[in-house]
Scaffold this active site. Sequence first.
Site, PDB file in Angstrom:
ATOM      1  N   TYR A 159      59.042  20.151  91.177  1.00 52.48           N
ATOM      2  CA  TYR A 159      59.482  19.669  89.864  1.00 52.48           C
ATOM      3  C   TYR A 159      60.747  18.817  90.004  1.00 52.48           C
ATOM      4  CZ  TYR A 159      60.639  19.901  84.849  1.00 52.48           C
ATOM      5  OH  TYR A 159      60.931  19.595  83.548  1.00 52.48           O
ATOM      6  N   LYS A 163      61.082  14.862  88.987  1.00 47.27           N
ATOM      7  CA  LYS A 163      61.981  14.409  87.921  1.00 47.27           C
ATOM      8  C   LYS A 163      63.055  13.456  88.454  1.00 47.27           C
ATOM      9  CE  LYS A 163      60.039  16.428  84.411  1.00 47.27           C
ATOM     10  NZ  LYS A 163      59.436  15.627  83.330  1.00 47.27           N
ATOM     11  N   ILE A 194      64.910  23.644  76.638  1.00 42.70           N
ATOM     12  CA  ILE A 194      64.615  23.318  75.241  1.00 42.70           C
ATOM     13  C   ILE A 194      63.496  24.251  74.772  1.00 42.70           C
ATOM     14  CG2 ILE A 194      63.899  21.491  73.636  1.00 42.70           C
ATOM     15  CD1 ILE A 194      66.505  20.772  75.124  1.00 42.70           C
ATOM     16  N   PRO A 197      56.785  25.113  73.869  1.00 41.58           N
ATOM     17  CA  PRO A 197      55.785  25.971  74.533  1.00 41.58           C
ATOM     18  C   PRO A 197      56.049  26.131  76.041  1.00 41.58           C
ATOM     19  CG  PRO A 197      54.706  24.564  72.939  1.00 41.58           C
ATOM     20  CD  PRO A 197      56.138  24.106  72.996  1.00 41.58           C
TER      21      PRO A 197
HETATM   22  P1  NAD Z   1      55.124  21.423  76.732  1.00 39.82           P
HETATM   23  O1  NAD Z   1      54.418  22.141  77.835  1.00 39.82           O
HETATM   24  O2  NAD Z   1      55.512  22.188  75.540  1.00 39.82           O
HETATM   25  O3  NAD Z   1      54.285  20.143  76.323  1.00 39.82           O
HETATM   26  C1  NAD Z   1      53.750  19.275  77.306  1.00 39.82           C
HETATM   27  C2  NAD Z   1      52.622  18.475  76.704  1.00 39.82           C
HETATM   28  O4  NAD Z   1      52.084  17.670  77.757  1.00 39.82           O
HETATM   29  C3  NAD Z   1      51.472  19.340  76.168  1.00 39.82           C
HETATM   30  O5  NAD Z   1      51.081  18.848  74.901  1.00 39.82           O
HETATM   31  C4  NAD Z   1      50.362  19.140  77.202  1.00 39.82           C
HETATM   32  O6  NAD Z   1      49.057  19.216  76.643  1.00 39.82           O
HETATM   33  C5  NAD Z   1      50.683  17.744  77.706  1.00 39.82           C
HETATM   34  N1  NAD Z   1      50.130  17.452  79.029  1.00 39.82           N
HETATM   35  C6  NAD Z   1      50.093  18.236  80.127  1.00 39.82           C
HETATM   36  N2  NAD Z   1      49.464  17.612  81.136  1.00 39.82           N
HETATM   37  C7  NAD Z   1      49.109  16.389  80.662  1.00 39.82           C
HETATM   38  C8  NAD Z   1      48.434  15.274  81.216  1.00 39.82           C
HETATM   39  N3  NAD Z   1      47.960  15.283  82.464  1.00 39.82           N
HETATM   40  N4  NAD Z   1      48.264  14.171  80.444  1.00 39.82           N
HETATM   41  C9  NAD Z   1      48.710  14.154  79.167  1.00 39.82           C
HETATM   42  N5  NAD Z   1      49.331  15.177  78.579  1.00 39.82           N
HETATM   43  C10 NAD Z   1      49.533  16.280  79.324  1.00 39.82           C
HETATM   44  O7  NAD Z   1      56.413  20.765  77.385  1.00 39.82           O
HETATM   45  P2  NAD Z   1      57.823  20.324  76.759  1.00 39.82           P
HETATM   46  O8  NAD Z   1      58.780  21.428  76.984  1.00 39.82           O
HETATM   47  O9  NAD Z   1      57.659  19.736  75.409  1.00 39.82           O
HETATM   48  O10 NAD Z   1      58.206  19.209  77.830  1.00 39.82           O
HETATM   49  C11 NAD Z   1      58.123  17.824  77.589  1.00 39.82           C
HETATM   50  C12 NAD Z   1      58.769  17.111  78.763  1.00 39.82           C
HETATM   51  O11 NAD Z   1      60.123  17.537  78.894  1.00 39.82           O
HETATM   52  C13 NAD Z   1      58.119  17.411  80.115  1.00 39.82           C
HETATM   53  O12 NAD Z   1      58.099  16.236  80.895  1.00 39.82           O
HETATM   54  C14 NAD Z   1      59.042  18.439  80.728  1.00 39.82           C
HETATM   55  O13 NAD Z   1      58.980  18.447  82.128  1.00 39.82           O
HETATM   56  C15 NAD Z   1      60.382  17.974  80.215  1.00 39.82           C
HETATM   57  N6  NAD Z   1      61.434  18.998  80.185  1.00 39.82           N
HETATM   58  C16 NAD Z   1      61.240  20.173  79.498  1.00 39.82           C
HETATM   59  C17 NAD Z   1      62.275  21.101  79.451  1.00 39.82           C
HETATM   60  C18 NAD Z   1      62.155  22.382  78.654  1.00 39.82           C
HETATM   61  O14 NAD Z   1      63.029  23.270  78.804  1.00 39.82           O
HETATM   62  N7  NAD Z   1      61.196  22.545  77.779  1.00 39.82           N
HETATM   63  C19 NAD Z   1      63.476  20.844  80.121  1.00 39.82           C
HETATM   64  C20 NAD Z   1      63.618  19.653  80.815  1.00 39.82           C
HETATM   65  C21 NAD Z   1      62.588  18.728  80.831  1.00 39.82           C
END
Ligand code: NAD
Length: 259
Positions: A159, A163, A194, A197
């Site tokens: 990861y 990133k 954040i 899900p």
């Molecule tokens: P999430 O898991 O809640 O949502 C991710 C979405 O991506 C889902 O709707 C899923 O269906 C979709 N997805 C997964 N694989 C896919 C693919 N191959 N093609 C298209 N869509 C796909 O995640 P989130 O927490 O909303 O995260 C959003 C972004 O933020 C991600 O890139 C994640 O790495 C990054 N991020 C999240 C956090 C956190 O704490 N939640 C922190 C830092 C970065």
Amino acid sequence: MGRLEGKVALVTGSGKGKGGVMGMGEAIIRRFAAEGAKVAVTDVNTEAAEALAKEIGDNAIAITLDVTNEAHWKPAMDKVLDSFGKLSCVVNNAGISEPANIAEETFAHWQKVQRINSDGVFLGCHYGVNTIKLSGEGGTIINISSTLGMKAASIHAAYCASKAAVRHLTKSVALYCGEQKLNIRSNSIHPGAIHTPMYESFLAMGPSREAAMQAFEAGHPLGRVGKPEEIASAALFLASDEASFITGAELTVDGGLAL
Ligand code: NAD
């Protein structure tokens, strides 16, 4: 007059969240639409994309887009152009986070993470820049990286690498678009933890949800985890003309986590 009036945005991984918990993509779509943008809700999960687009109404379309599948990208861009006439902004948000340290990580899992988190963002930048430039109006690329793209963690080998790739790709795109006088800005957002899900899945991994939540909160100098709406606010700023002289920047939205 909304802050994104006249703009058209596509957000990956932006289908409706689960169990009443919003993902960042959903929050970005809702905020962009509320500020006057026309929006393409895209996700590998068709049902989730359609559910959100239906709620938004006439200014939204749903597209099935698996970011790892190059064959999905051109039809997705064509659908946006057919529906709304142009594209102004791509938010490369889709991503997965499944922890594994370097000793436990398998090559197959490493490749899965890179395919979604890194290759998927490359495809979004490539097709995004080539489609945004057709209007001649300029636009923006916004890539969702992570604080883990700036500061490594041992339990997230794949990861962190994915990133960090996003962080640097963003700057290369910014330089190219500048050189070509495309008026396309490219910036990355680096969220801390954040409540989405994805975060719910982290809480479910530990022996106690309460203890895991407290550990996450304590790690952030502001003493809490973030809300998806707080990422949407940052994306809104970067997508709007208020950020017209900002390109190649990395914006932490992390309650101080990366300090
Ligand atoms: P999430 O898991 O809640 O949502 C991710 C979405 O991506 C889902 O709707 C899923 O269906 C979709 N997805 C997964 N694989 C896919 C693919 N191959 N093609 C298209 N869509 C796909 O995640 P989130 O927490 O909303 O995260 C959003 C972004 O933020 C991600 O890139 C994640 O790495 C990054 N991020 C999240 C956090 C956190 O704490 N939640 C922190 C830092 C970065």
